[in-house]
Motif scaffolding. Structure first.
Motif, PDB file in Angstrom:
ATOM      1  N   VAL A 178      12.305 -21.949   8.897  1.00 62.62           N
ATOM      2  CA  VAL A 178      12.834 -21.151   9.419  1.00 62.62           C
ATOM      3  C   VAL A 178      14.090 -21.693  10.461  1.00 62.62           C
ATOM      4  O   VAL A 178      15.066 -21.210  10.944  1.00 62.62           O
ATOM      5  CB  VAL A 178      11.421 -19.774  10.281  1.00 62.62           C
ATOM      6  N   ARG A 182      17.625 -20.852  10.394  1.00 62.05           N
ATOM      7  CA  ARG A 182      18.153 -19.964  11.184  1.00 62.05           C
ATOM      8  C   ARG A 182      20.100 -21.028  11.897  1.00 62.05           C
ATOM      9  O   ARG A 182      21.154 -20.254  12.038  1.00 62.05           O
ATOM     10  CB  ARG A 182      17.769 -19.863  12.443  1.00 62.05           C
ATOM     11  N   VAL A 197      18.007 -14.683   3.818  1.00 59.06           N
ATOM     12  CA  VAL A 197      17.966 -14.340   5.154  1.00 59.06           C
ATOM     13  C   VAL A 197      17.097 -13.019   5.172  1.00 59.06           C
ATOM     14  O   VAL A 197      15.906 -12.969   5.186  1.00 59.06           O
ATOM     15  CB  VAL A 197      18.713 -14.255   6.360  1.00 59.06           C
ATOM     16  N   TRP A 211      11.048 -15.461  12.477  1.00 57.63           N
ATOM     17  CA  TRP A 211      12.816 -15.537  12.377  1.00 57.63           C
ATOM     18  C   TRP A 211      12.377 -14.715  13.986  1.00 57.63           C
ATOM     19  O   TRP A 211      13.524 -14.836  14.278  1.00 57.63           O
ATOM     20  CB  TRP A 211      13.077 -14.039  11.326  1.00 57.63           C
ATOM     21  N   HIS A 214      13.189 -16.329  16.762  1.00 61.78           N
ATOM     22  CA  HIS A 214      14.309 -17.262  17.257  1.00 61.78           C
ATOM     23  C   HIS A 214      14.531 -19.064  17.057  1.00 61.78           C
ATOM     24  O   HIS A 214      14.957 -19.702  18.461  1.00 61.78           O
ATOM     25  CB  HIS A 214      15.453 -16.929  17.829  1.00 61.78           C
ATOM     26  N   VAL A 216      15.205 -22.727  16.267  1.00 66.41           N
ATOM     27  CA  VAL A 216      17.154 -23.017  16.092  1.00 66.41           C
ATOM     28  C   VAL A 216      16.611 -24.807  16.153  1.00 66.41           C
ATOM     29  O   VAL A 216      15.696 -25.147  17.347  1.00 66.41           O
ATOM     30  CB  VAL A 216      18.134 -22.790  16.826  1.00 66.41           C
TER      31      VAL A 216
END
Length: 281
Positions: A178, A182, A197, A211, A214, A216
């Motif tokens: 994930v 992102r 997505v 997701w 968030h 990254v």
């Protein structure tokens, strides 16, 4: 479709390649220069008869999929690929959106990797080309298309994608996939990434929950553990090389030090196509 020029272009490009250019063993002096037609056909995964007819100006129009395969087999540049598509009566892929063309430089590195699994992937996780050992470990992933062609979509929608991974590794793998998606989706900011997505958000509550957090992170190196049905547990250190435009990666899977993985990879390589047929990761 300009069949005469197409036939000439294919022949000239084939004759310009040596076996070593495409990772084939050099069997000594040849009566004619370049690769044999059957070698190109094998590299492109098409029949020798069909490829021969293409070079002889007597084949039906090749599909875009066949042209992409020939592009890789003949190590064509982007300009040469576009020329090939036009000669075959097709519009060339949009360079701004298509990331399926594998640079000859990446293919050249892949050709020389025999003892470790390696594969070229898009930054969305679709596998474009694999060496034999990668197919033996992960199965042939290059035939998958659309969202199902990406590792992240399979992971969150197809239970078979997780079957070869130890259960205790699932949460870590989910979060890493994930986080990588992102970063790629924002970097690309294109319809393909946005569609992937959206599909995942609709299909997987687990993906949706992650997701929303968030995460990254671009995957550059990590340890992967795979329970292979033929040889048992493989512990692999994954290293990622990124192309200049950051749309493709070359993923190398080296055996982890202090584990029996190297010996198991050697055994797996000796099993040949049988191992690839039984594996799908």
């Amino acid at each position: 479709m300009d069949t005469k020029q197409l036939a000439d272009f294919l022949r000239v490009r084939r004759e310009a390649l040596d076996p070593g250019d495409v990772g084939l063993p050099d069997t000594g002096r040849r009566r004619t220069p370049g690769l044999r037609r059957e070698e190109v056909a094998r590299l492109a995964d098409i029949s020798t008869d069909y490829y021969t007819r293409l070079e002889q100006d007597r084949a039906p129009q090749p599909s875009p999929g066949v042209l992409r395969a020939i592009t890789r087999a003949l190590r064509l540049t982007l300009d040469e690929r576009d020329h090939l598509f036009r000669l075959a009566g097709h519009r060339p892929p949009d360079r701004r959106r298509s990331d399926e063309h594998v640079a000859p430089s990446l293919l050249g590195v892949l050709d020389r990797l025999y003892d470790v699994p390696a594969q070229v992937m898009t930054d969305l996780g679709a596998t474009l080309v694999q060496n034999d050992l990668a197919r033996a470990v992960f199965g042939d992933l290059t035939r998958l298309r659309g969202a199902a062609g990406t590792v992240v979509y399979r992971w969150f929608t197809d239970p078979r994608a997780r079957a070869g991974y130890p259960v205790q590794d699932h949460a870590t793998e989910s979060r890493a996939l994930v986080a990588d998606l992102r970063a790629a989706a924002v970097r690309r900011d294109d319809a393909q990434a946005k569609d992937l997505v959206k599909r995942l958000l609709r299909a997987s509550p687990e993906f949706e929950a992650l997701w929303r957090l968030h995460p990254v992170g671009v995957m550059r190196s990590r340890r992967k553990r795979i329970q292979h049905p033929e040889v048992g547990l493989l512990e692999l250190d994954c290293q990622v090389l990124v192309d200049e435009e950051r749309t493709q990666i070359l993923a190398l899977f080296s055996p982890a030090a202090g584990t029996p993985t190297a010996e198991r990879l050697t055994l797996l390589g000796s099993l040949g196509p049988l191992a690839a047929q039984r594996s799908s990761r």
